[in-house]
Design an enzyme around this catalytic site. Structure first.
Site, PDB file in Angstrom:
ATOM      1  N   GLU A 134       0.834  -1.199   0.000  1.00  0.00           N
ATOM      2  CA  GLU A 134       0.000   0.000   0.000  1.00  0.00           C
ATOM      3  C   GLU A 134       0.870   1.251   0.000  1.00  0.00           C
ATOM      4  O   GLU A 134       1.957   1.259   0.574  1.00  0.00           O
ATOM      5  CB  GLU A 134      -0.898  -0.017   1.243  1.00  0.00           C
ATOM      6  CG  GLU A 134      -1.894   1.120   1.342  1.00  0.00           C
ATOM      7  CD  GLU A 134      -2.834   0.932   2.524  1.00  0.00           C
ATOM      8  OE1 GLU A 134      -3.476   1.921   2.916  1.00  0.00           O
ATOM      9  OE2 GLU A 134      -2.924  -0.197   3.060  1.00  0.00           O
ATOM     10  N   GLU A 140      -3.051  10.626   3.048  1.00  0.00           N
ATOM     11  CA  GLU A 140      -4.246  10.694   3.882  1.00  0.00           C
ATOM     12  C   GLU A 140      -4.321  12.008   4.646  1.00  0.00           C
ATOM     13  O   GLU A 140      -3.296  12.589   5.013  1.00  0.00           O
ATOM     14  CB  GLU A 140      -4.252   9.547   4.903  1.00  0.00           C
ATOM     15  CG  GLU A 140      -4.494   8.179   4.301  1.00  0.00           C
ATOM     16  CD  GLU A 140      -4.535   7.096   5.358  1.00  0.00           C
ATOM     17  OE1 GLU A 140      -5.429   6.238   5.280  1.00  0.00           O
ATOM     18  OE2 GLU A 140      -3.667   7.101   6.255  1.00  0.00           O
TER      19      GLU A 140
END
Length: 339
Positions: free
Chosen positions: A204, A208
């Site tokens: 990943e 964010e």
């Protein structure tokens, strides 16, 4: 014999002058004709007097003519804007990852089902505090809005929003133009992901924002379920107030993150946690279960928390295709919330 009193000296003088005068007169007449002809033919802008009128010069004022130089071009190629660079690897001999091709999508054009999948499934076993529901995904002329809304159901108190780009993507440059959601409890994300659901290890790469402080961007990455040297970067602005360009380059040698074309963070050299499995590109807005509230805060965003995305793009490693940077304008902003 009569005496002649006439003065013959003048007669003799006239007789002597006659041949030369003819020549002189001829010359004077010729000169007069030339002068008259020149006056008639003179350009109007050179004439004087009350009837003279101004006119444009015959030759425009110009800079000096530049000498021929085969090396220099008349219209040199401009320098590439900072946010348009890459992605190029310093390890061209490294194994490349399988990947779908380049794309750029202005999300105000709607979500083509050939390109996008709107998530619609439960999160009973996940860490999210609700299910993904298509009703919380809205499109408008300028982009996409992802909402988090309360449901009134104590077991699943919130409805969440997520959109996936169909396909899997490897090394290259990932970009989005976004405005994260403001409000405690909210998480706005732009990331690549693969894991057991796809028959792969958990790899990943994240950008964010936690809604309780949208002046901080969080940068994470995982390889085989283990995280590397993640970072939290303080920005010189509140990201929820205006659209900004966020990007990361994923290369065999590491990952670099950018905001508005400016490099803000890189992974350490020879980092063993760099992902090496292609993944799905995802954008989302969500809130988590109670155990995550120590990170993102208690939900406190009223009847709706909204994140806005107006563009997503992917440029494969070694290519220079169109991307979100080509349409990004600093200071632009998504319009008022969609009704």
């Amino acid at each position: 014999m009569a005496t002649d009193t006439t003065d013959h000296s003048l007669k003799k003088h006239l007789q002597d002058w006659q041949p030369g005068s003819v020549v002189i007169v001829a010359v004077l007449v010729f000169a007069l004709c030339v002068a008259l002809y020149a006056a008639v033919r003179a350009p109007r802008h050179m004439q004087t007097g009350p009837e003279a009128k101004s006119a444009a010069p015959l030759v425009a004022d110009m800079s000096p003519v530049m000498p021929w130089n085969p090396v220099r071009t008349v219209n040199p190629v401009p320098e590439v804007p900072e946010h348009r660079e890459g992605p190029y690897t310093l390890r061209p001999d490294a194994p490349m990852l399988e990947s779908d091709g380049a794309f750029v999508s202005a999300l105000g054009n709607g979500l083509s089902p050939e390109r996008f999948y709107i998530s619609k499934h439960s999160n009973d076993k996940g860490f999210q505090g609700g299910d993904w529901v298509p009703e919380n995904v809205s499109t408008g002329p300028d982009g996409l809005r992802l909402d988090v809304t309360p449901t009134g159901d104590p077991k699943k108190p919130y409805a969440l929003a997520e959109v996936q780009v169909i396909g899997t993507y490897g090394y290259g440059r990932y970009e989005t133009i976004m405005r994260p959601a403001k409000g405690s409890g909210l998480v706005s994300a732009f990331f690549t992901y693969t894991g057991p659901y796809f028959g792969k290890p958990h790899d990943e790469i994240d950008i964010e924002f936690v809604g309780k402080d949208t002046s901080i961007v969080e940068l994470n990455y995982f390889h085989n379920g283990k995280t590397g040297s993640s970072a939290r970067i303080k920005l010189p602005f509140d990201a929820s107030e205006e659209d900004h360009l966020y990007a990361f380059d994923w290369k065999p040698e590491g990952i670099s993150w950018y905001v508005d074309g400016k490099l803000i963070y890189q992974t350490p050299e020879n980092d063993p946690f760099i992902p090496d499995n292609p993944g799905r590109l995802v954008i989302s807005n969500w809130t988590g279960k109670k155990e995550l509230r120590q990170w993102h805060g208690d939900p406190d965003f009223g009847d709706r928390g909204s994140a806005y995305y107006s563009c997503v793009s992917f440029t494969p490693l070694g290519e220079n295709t169109r991307r979100c940077a080509d349409i990004f304008k600093e200071g632009a902003q998504f319009p008022a919330p969609l009704d």
